[in-house]
Motif scaffolding. Sequence first.
Motif, PDB file in Angstrom:
ATOM      1  N   TYR A  98       0.842  -1.193   0.000  1.00 29.68           N
ATOM      2  CA  TYR A  98       0.000   0.000   0.000  1.00 29.68           C
ATOM      3  C   TYR A  98       0.874   1.240   0.000  1.00 29.68           C
ATOM      4  N   GLN A  99       0.502   2.230  -0.802  1.00 33.82           N
ATOM      5  CA  GLN A  99       1.293   3.451  -0.885  1.00 33.82           C
ATOM      6  C   GLN A  99       0.403   4.658  -0.593  1.00 33.82           C
ATOM      7  N   LYS A 100       1.070   5.747  -0.235  1.00 31.48           N
ATOM      8  CA  LYS A 100       0.384   6.992   0.120  1.00 31.48           C
ATOM      9  C   LYS A 100      -0.765   6.748   1.101  1.00 31.48           C
ATOM     10  N   VAL A 101      -0.467   5.997   2.137  1.00 31.18           N
ATOM     11  CA  VAL A 101      -1.485   5.638   3.120  1.00 31.18           C
ATOM     12  C   VAL A 101      -1.695   6.805   4.094  1.00 31.18           C
ATOM     13  N   LEU A 102      -2.944   7.050   4.422  1.00 32.89           N
ATOM     14  CA  LEU A 102      -3.266   8.106   5.383  1.00 32.89           C
ATOM     15  C   LEU A 102      -3.798   7.478   6.673  1.00 32.89           C
ATOM     16  N   PRO A 103      -3.715   8.219   7.782  1.00 40.12           N
ATOM     17  CA  PRO A 103      -4.258   7.658   9.028  1.00 40.12           C
ATOM     18  C   PRO A 103      -5.720   7.222   8.874  1.00 40.12           C
ATOM     19  N   ASP A 104      -6.471   7.928   8.049  1.00 44.14           N
ATOM     20  CA  ASP A 104      -7.892   7.587   7.847  1.00 44.14           C
ATOM     21  C   ASP A 104      -8.093   6.221   7.191  1.00 44.14           C
ATOM     22  N   ASP A 105      -7.036   5.692   6.559  1.00 44.86           N
ATOM     23  CA  ASP A 105      -7.171   4.393   5.898  1.00 44.86           C
ATOM     24  C   ASP A 105      -7.028   3.230   6.889  1.00 44.86           C
ATOM     25  N   ALA A 106      -6.628   3.541   8.119  1.00 47.35           N
ATOM     26  CA  ALA A 106      -6.268   2.482   9.067  1.00 47.35           C
ATOM     27  C   ALA A 106      -7.404   1.486   9.316  1.00 47.35           C
ATOM     28  N   ASP A 107      -8.594   2.006   9.607  1.00 47.81           N
ATOM     29  CA  ASP A 107      -9.725   1.122   9.907  1.00 47.81           C
ATOM     30  C   ASP A 107      -9.989   0.147   8.766  1.00 47.81           C
ATOM     31  N   GLU A 108      -9.978   0.706   7.575  1.00 50.80           N
ATOM     32  CA  GLU A 108     -10.284  -0.111   6.404  1.00 50.80           C
ATOM     33  C   GLU A 108      -9.213  -1.190   6.185  1.00 50.80           C
ATOM     34  N   ILE A 109      -7.961  -0.824   6.422  1.00 53.34           N
ATOM     35  CA  ILE A 109      -6.874  -1.809   6.254  1.00 53.34           C
ATOM     36  C   ILE A 109      -7.101  -2.977   7.213  1.00 53.34           C
ATOM     37  N   ILE A 110      -7.430  -2.673   8.456  1.00 53.49           N
ATOM     38  CA  ILE A 110      -7.646  -3.746   9.436  1.00 53.49           C
ATOM     39  C   ILE A 110      -8.884  -4.562   9.050  1.00 53.49           C
ATOM     40  N   GLU A 111      -9.963  -3.872   8.767  1.00 53.89           N
ATOM     41  CA  GLU A 111     -11.226  -4.540   8.480  1.00 53.89           C
ATOM     42  C   GLU A 111     -11.126  -5.408   7.213  1.00 53.89           C
ATOM     43  N   ARG A 112     -10.694  -4.799   6.158  1.00 50.92           N
ATOM     44  CA  ARG A 112     -10.732  -5.520   4.882  1.00 50.92           C
ATOM     45  C   ARG A 112      -9.500  -6.397   4.655  1.00 50.92           C
ATOM     46  N   THR A 113      -8.316  -5.840   4.836  1.00 48.22           N
ATOM     47  CA  THR A 113      -7.127  -6.618   4.468  1.00 48.22           C
ATOM     48  C   THR A 113      -6.715  -7.612   5.555  1.00 48.22           C
ATOM     49  N   ILE A 114      -6.761  -7.193   6.800  1.00 49.21           N
ATOM     50  CA  ILE A 114      -6.299  -8.102   7.855  1.00 49.21           C
ATOM     51  C   ILE A 114      -7.379  -9.134   8.194  1.00 49.21           C
ATOM     52  N   ILE A 115      -8.596  -8.682   8.408  1.00 48.89           N
ATOM     53  CA  ILE A 115      -9.630  -9.627   8.827  1.00 48.89           C
ATOM     54  C   ILE A 115     -10.208 -10.404   7.638  1.00 48.89           C
ATOM     55  N   HIS A 116     -10.521  -9.688   6.557  1.00 52.22           N
ATOM     56  CA  HIS A 116     -11.164 -10.379   5.426  1.00 52.22           C
ATOM     57  C   HIS A 116     -10.230 -10.704   4.275  1.00 52.22           C
ATOM     58  N   GLN A 117      -8.950 -10.407   4.469  1.00 47.54           N
ATOM     59  CA  GLN A 117      -7.931 -10.803   3.493  1.00 47.54           C
ATOM     60  C   GLN A 117      -8.204 -10.306   2.078  1.00 47.54           C
ATOM     61  N   GLU A 118      -8.742  -9.109   1.959  1.00 43.93           N
ATOM     62  CA  GLU A 118      -8.920  -8.589   0.594  1.00 43.93           C
ATOM     63  C   GLU A 118      -8.172  -7.267   0.441  1.00 43.93           C
ATOM     64  N   PRO A 119      -7.607  -7.051  -0.741  1.00 44.40           N
ATOM     65  CA  PRO A 119      -6.837  -5.829  -0.939  1.00 44.40           C
ATOM     66  C   PRO A 119      -7.728  -4.594  -1.141  1.00 44.40           C
ATOM     67  N   ILE A 120      -7.192  -3.437  -0.824  1.00 41.37           N
ATOM     68  CA  ILE A 120      -7.911  -2.178  -1.056  1.00 41.37           C
ATOM     69  C   ILE A 120      -7.300  -1.539  -2.307  1.00 41.37           C
ATOM     70  N   THR A 121      -8.043  -1.577  -3.387  1.00 38.23           N
ATOM     71  CA  THR A 121      -7.499  -1.168  -4.696  1.00 38.23           C
ATOM     72  C   THR A 121      -6.977   0.265  -4.670  1.00 38.23           C
TER      73      THR A 121
END
Lengths: 642, 158
Positions: A98-121
């Motif tokens: 992931y590039q140019k990540v902002l603090p606001d992206d944190a929740d989504e990274i945990i929810e989608r990528t860590i828990i549901h194993q899907e990338p955030i395009t």
Amino acid sequence: MIIENTKESTSKLSSLKDLNDFRKKIISEQSINEIEIIICHGTGCIANGSEDVTKAIKEALIAKDTKAKVISKVKTTGCNGFCSRGPLVVIQPHGIFYQKVLPDDADEIIERTIIHQEPITRLLYDEPKTGETILKEKEIPFYKLQNRVVLQNIGKIDPTNINDTIAIGGYHALAKAILSMTPDEVICEIEKSELRGRGGAGFPTGKKWRSALHAIEKGKSGYVVVNGDEGDPGAFMDRTIMEGDPHAVLEGLIIGAYALGAKEGFFYVRAEYPLAIHHLEIAMDQARKLGLLGKNILNTGFSFEARINRGAGAFVCGESTALVLSIEGKRGMPKAAPRPRTTEIGLFDKPTLLNNVKTFAYVPQIINRGGNWFASVGTEGSKGTAVFALTGMVNNCGLIEVPMGLTIREIIYDIGGGIFDNKIFKAVQIGGPSGGCLSANFLDTPVDYDSLKAAGSMMGSGGMVVMDETTCMVDVARYFLDFTRKESCGQCTLCKLGTKQMLNILEDIVDGEGQSGDIDLLIEIGEAVNAGSLCGLGQSAANPVLTTIKYFKEEYEAHINEKCCPALACKKLISYRIIDAKCGGCTICAKACPVNAITGEKKLVHVLDQSKCIRCGVCFEKCPKKYRAVECIPGHLSEGDN
Amino acid sequence: MMDERLEKILPRYEGKYFELIPVLQEVQQEFGYLPEPEMREVAKFVGVVESKVYAVATFYEQFKFSPQGRNKIVVCMGTACHLKASQRIMNELERKLYVKPGETTADMEFTYNAVNCVGACALAPVVVINDKYHPSMSVKKINKKLEELDKERINSKE
């Protein structure tokens, strides 16, 4: 976070078995299914806000359900290299980038990528050339075309945790060297590798070690010193290595000390690099606790202690004799030649082995994998890999490591992604103030010590600054001359006064006051400065001027004869004007103008008074993109023009 | 009488000549610059004549000889920053603060300096304000920062 899992061992390691057992213990405590959220804490990413990202991700982890907490951990690392895309977050073991990540992206990274194993395009990397969205770090051209040897751990390990280093094989080379190799065998391996000093001059490292060994054997004591006084503007390779993998440098230094029988060593690091100093201090402290530094290392009877000296802002102290004087507490003025080499009479008049940060960092890998392995990479005269700080007008700025012999074109266009904003390549500056500017004709030159020298530049310590059509080469020459003039220590007349005279001429040229004959005069003084100076600084001070004259003479001539700067960069040779048809009458430029040269009412066309204009470019910068009404043109408009 | 801050620093060293630069660095860190009385004490401490301490201190760019402003602004003038117009930021600071690089404003609020390279070239042009790196700076952004710092000062006085 490994620290939380593994209790920090305070007992000292006293054999290879101890080290291996300790390593196994660390690895076994890292659960296999664990996901690592790796956040780059290099200087670049920190400046772009990665510390806030880390905080947000940690908070999000706590706020989410326990599953995420159990399966993942957060790790902060040194510079991952791809600085222009920071803050960078890599999810391992999948390698999702992931590039140019902002603090606001944190929740989504945990929810989608860590828990549901899907990338955030949205956070993935889009290759500008093909438009392709790339999921994994290793598939991105910037990384794919590199050959990371000395940078291999950076971006993967937490540099403040020795366990992380040991888990991936750190200090194995040290154990191998001092437990199973004689000092002579260590030096033989370095000789076999054909490693050349990475500080810039490219002196064969094995030869240097051998001559230091002879001198130390004769004199019975000596020192080993790491040169971390990375002063070249446009270079941050050594900084990144000291910040991101300090243990590799320390391990290399201890191996060097063992090979030479030195008891004491120094890190000489620029004061401008506080994080590097901090990480080295932590590394030394941790290594000491494990018995890898200090008295009786690995219970072999071999003792070695190191300390850090902070540089104090003198570029010339990168030169060996000046650096030695600086550690001794004196003015860092290079010693006059002919003089004994530092390997014979160095620090406190003892034989001293001085190598660059990168040179030492290669050593553990050469010991582990063998000198022949290292020599199998690269070209005939330049073995191994080269680390460059790729910066300037290029799309992908950052730190790269490539095999010697790759061409400049491959580096700039394939790894660097080409010139920023679709502009046209003009020149590449390699080797800092001692190097030279090479034109487009040299794009297919292989990057190695000898080819670059033949082209009139030099390898230097690894700064590679790309310039485009908006860069004025005369101004670049002036810039470097201004640098060397300020940094000249003053003992050689030609260096101190010659650079000053050259600078005066160059300033006249960029101000439109150049005269015919100036170019020849610059060459004459330049050659005299290079010939009549004691140290590397003076001997190469004129290189940026001489190479720009050689390859970009027409730009000098345009400045002198036509009073014109083709790149529209020299302030005295350009003008700004407002294009009536485009002006939206927003008053932004009028308000911003520091000298009130712009007048105009709202919704009416604005007028720029040329007699007041100081050509600061603020109006040009501030005019909203939807208008782009301010134009930069060659020549100096005078009163009444607009 | 020796300043008590210096009294705390010196015992950490042995008084050897080679400790001169680290001692001066620590003095500067504590005092913000190298005050003359402290330099005299350091000379006594490491056992050299005062002129020698001054000679060494003036050789190195890092050492300052006058008090620095509350806000320290460092403009990177490395090659990459130069290409991306860091000089414009320097000019703007000079215009706004009415002092030359290296000088301090009369109200002791701002000192600004140019440095060779801070080694964050991918973020050019870089300005370091009170030890924090600010990437991709412009004339517009530096003005905004100056305003913010000024507001902080006003708020802190209230």
